[in-house]
Design a protein around this motif. Structure first.
Motif, PDB file in Angstrom:
ATOM      1  N   PHE A  55      -7.173  -7.096 -12.800  1.00  0.00           N
ATOM      2  CA  PHE A  55      -6.416  -5.928 -13.276  1.00  0.00           C
ATOM      3  C   PHE A  55      -5.086  -6.371 -13.875  1.00  0.00           C
ATOM      4  CE2 PHE A  55      -9.084  -4.481  -9.833  1.00  0.00           C
ATOM      5  CZ  PHE A  55      -9.664  -3.338 -10.378  1.00  0.00           C
TER       6      PHE A  55
ATOM      7  N   GLU B 104      -7.145 -11.007  -7.099  1.00  0.00           N
ATOM      8  CA  GLU B 104      -7.225  -9.825  -6.223  1.00  0.00           C
ATOM      9  C   GLU B 104      -8.268 -10.062  -5.124  1.00  0.00           C
ATOM     10  OE1 GLU B 104      -7.460  -9.911  -9.465  1.00  0.00           O
ATOM     11  OE2 GLU B 104      -6.133  -8.434 -10.390  1.00  0.00           O
TER      12      GLU B 104
ATOM     13  N   VAL C  46      -4.129  -0.389  -7.614  1.00  0.00           N
ATOM     14  CA  VAL C  46      -5.504  -0.816  -7.887  1.00  0.00           C
ATOM     15  C   VAL C  46      -6.446   0.383  -7.745  1.00  0.00           C
ATOM     16  CG1 VAL C  46      -7.405  -2.322  -7.162  1.00  0.00           C
ATOM     17  CG2 VAL C  46      -5.079  -3.208  -7.184  1.00  0.00           C
TER      18      VAL C  46
ATOM     19  N   LEU D 120      -1.763  -5.359  -1.239  1.00  0.00           N
ATOM     20  CA  LEU D 120      -3.205  -5.154  -1.448  1.00  0.00           C
ATOM     21  C   LEU D 120      -4.043  -5.564  -0.237  1.00  0.00           C
ATOM     22  CD1 LEU D 120      -5.458  -4.282  -3.378  1.00  0.00           C
ATOM     23  CD2 LEU D 120      -5.385  -6.556  -4.414  1.00  0.00           C
TER      24      LEU D 120
ATOM     25  N   VAL E 135     -11.852   0.349  -2.483  1.00  0.00           N
ATOM     26  CA  VAL E 135     -11.190  -0.699  -3.282  1.00  0.00           C
ATOM     27  C   VAL E 135     -11.733  -2.079  -2.890  1.00  0.00           C
ATOM     28  CG1 VAL E 135      -8.956  -1.866  -3.630  1.00  0.00           C
ATOM     29  CG2 VAL E 135      -9.114   0.629  -3.784  1.00  0.00           C
TER      30      VAL E 135
END
Ligand code: HEM
Length: 549
Positions: A63, A315, A437, A474, A494
């Protein structure tokens, strides 16, 4: 001369080049005797190839979102609050996932990524991070660079074209309490050097980080050896010589040796396990089904500079896939010797994380020359191969980590609390917040009350003090979401999307994976269910489920 890359046009892929060129290189070296020129050319080409396979440039971002870099002190406070320093209460923190998947997950991690950054410098350009593994599910952590280039990993009794792995032997235990005694010498340790560190001789030394991942590595060493025996026996019995009983794909590859064919069988069965056994235990089934049917939406490596070769998404490696750290338990019923005596009559005491870290090279084998025989794993307690009552379960997926993860064995001056390391790493890598996200994926982000629930007296005050309930690192977000949406038994929206897409992408982008070469392939080795293959099947096939009885 050996060409290292040209001629494949847009479809050119790194691994194809590697297979082709490494074979050519081998032939060049084998046919040697033609003077130093050939050797020099081979080693120069090998080095160039090595730089491409192992060098920088294999990390990237899924992202393009703002980096979240809160003050270090706030992250350190959060990381410390996440790590329980109260005794474990299994009744409250079990998931329903067999505990072996935790360490299979760690083993898989060590196959696909190794961030070689020293210390904790801030990194803005992921292309600059040195990647120590090939970013594919190819088991390079097991095979290393193969029997010709890394012969130390292999049993010297076999030629490279029928290479089997070297195994280590355990140290017999006698003279303690009767239940401690396991006087036999077993081939169930990693091979080790006789040096002070008991350095493991394996493709990736991180697979000696704790006894359970080390035993997982041993199981895979034996899996290859067993598959090698099967390929060898089948092909020797195969009158028309086409090896069709084993592996039709291999027949197309006239260059391949029995070793290549066995390695491919091993890799494909392993890749099958990752997609069908491992992921189905951890990822939201609807999201997995959506990725299978409709393809990846966010993990895109067709764009420049990747041009069709998968990269390691930060990520995933810096946050989502580290969810596995929350699955780690403080104690395990490891085998009949090291288990809670209330559960396993006659046992002494459970295997703690401290002991499991100690029986490794880094931990000096707790003073033993090799793994003591009574520390060989009983796999029935980690994967559903037998009685489900025996199973240890992974810790619930949530933002609370086992107490033993406060005391990692680390380089001097580095944080020894795993949660602190993960949060600092996420910030240094410039990962976005979980909320950003979620929005980029088009899913509703967790609310501040969901991130920081009223009832939690330990973490909630820290989260609120630093505004982390609204803008959440995250890794923390993925864990909290797993607790809320997955009941602590699997990842939420996610986390599932990042992890699921990453694994599919790694296989789709690898021209040698079963998904690329033969998408309708199904496993051929013996299994409980036809056309399937699970980690339990692998362990049964290896026939080494509980060596100490
Ligand atoms: C006792 C078990 C484990 C220990 C002690 C451990 C420890 C560590 C440590 C110290 C790091 C480096 C942290 C940093 O400096 O950034 C790390 C990285 C990582 N761990 Fe674990 N880990 C364990 C199990 C797992 C499991 C079960 C998973 C996933 C299922 C996992 C996934 C990862 C990932 C993805 C990374 C980043 C890898 C890279 O790109 O280099 N780990 N772990």
């Amino acid at each position: 001369m050996v060409g290292v890359g040209g001629g494949h046009g847009r479809g050119f892929r790194l691994r194809e080049a590697e297979d082709l060129d490494l074979d050519q290189l081998d032939r060049l070296v084998d046919n040697g005797g033609e003077g130093e020129d050939a050797e020099d050319a081979a080693s120069a080409a090998r080095m160039r190839l090595g730089n491409r396979v192992l060098g920088p440039g294999r990390f990237g971002r899924m992202f393009r979102l703002p980096r979240f870099r809160p003050p270090d002190q706030a992250l350190i406070e959060l990381g410390q609050a996440m790590t329980a320093d109260v005794p474990e209460n299994p009744a409250q923190n079990n998931s329903n996932v067999p505990a072996g998947f935790t360490y299979l997950g760690q083993f898989i991690d060590h196959d696909i990524t190794r961030d070689e950054t020293e210390g904790f410098p801030p990194i803005n350009d992921p292309q600059l991070i040195k990647q120590g593994r090939s970013v594919t599910l190819d088991l390079d952590s097991l095979y290393g660079q193969g029997p010709k280039r890394q012969p130390g990993l292999y049993n010297p009794d076999f030629p490279p074209e029928r290479a089997r792995f070297r195994l280590g032997t355990t140290t017999p235990v006698t003279g303690g309490p009767p239940n401690f005694n396991v006087p036999s010498i077993l081939r169930n340790d990693l091979p080790r050097r006789p040096d002070e560190r008991r350095t493991p001789i394996i493709g990736d030394d991180r697979n000696d980080e704790n006894t359970i991942v080390a035993q997982t590595h041993v199981a895979f060493l034996k899996f290859h050896n067993k598959v090698m025996n099967v390929v060898n026996a089948l092909e020797d019995d195969d009158n028309d010589g086409d090896g069709s009983a084993t592996f039709t794909q291999a027949e197309e590859d006239s260059r391949s040796t029995q070793f290549h064919r066995a390695k491919r069988l091993v890799r494909w069965h392993y890749q099958w396990i990752v997609l069908n056994d491992f992921l189905s235990h951890l990822v939201d089934p609807d999201i997995l089904a959506d990725i299978k049917s409709n393809g990846r939406r966010f993990y895109d490596f067709d764009r420049a500079p990747f041009d069709g070769e998968p990269f390691m998404p930060l990520e995933f490696s810096g946050a989502a896939y580290r969810f596995g750290h929350s699955m780690i338990r403080d104690t395990y019923d490891f085998n009949r010797v090291f288990a809670n005596p209330q559960q396993v009559p006659g046992a002494s005491f459970p295997a703690t994380l401290d002991l499991l870290f100690g029986f490794t090279g880094k931990g000096g084998m707790n003073g033993a020359p090799t793994l003591p025989s009574n520390w060989v794993i009983d796999w029935r307690r980690f994967f559903p191969v037998d009685d489900p009552e025996l199973l240890n379960l992974a810790r619930r997926f949530d933002p609370t980590l086992a107490e033993g993860l406060l005391r990692l064995i680390v380089d001097p001056g580095e944080p020894s609390v795993l949660a602190v390391r993960n949060l600092l790493r996420g910030s240094r890598l410039g990962l976005p917040t979980g909320q950003d996200v979620a929005e980029a994926m088009g899913v509703t982000p967790l609310t501040p009350f969901e991130v920081a629930p009223q009832g939690n007296q330990i973490v909630t005050p820290v989260l609120r003090r630093h505004n982390f309930d609204e803008r959440t690192p995250l890794w923390y977000y993925v864990l909290r979401e797993a607790r809320l949406q997955g009941g602590g038994n699997r990842l939420g929206e996610v986390g599932s999307r990042i992890v699921g897409e990453a694994f599919f992408g790694l296989l789709e982008g690898d021209p040698n994976s079963f998904l690329s070469k033969q998408p309708d392939w199904t496993p051929t080795l013996p299994s409980a269910e036809p056309n399937d293959f699970t980690m339990s099947d692998l362990l049964k096939f290896v026939k080494d489920i509980n060596p100490i009885g």
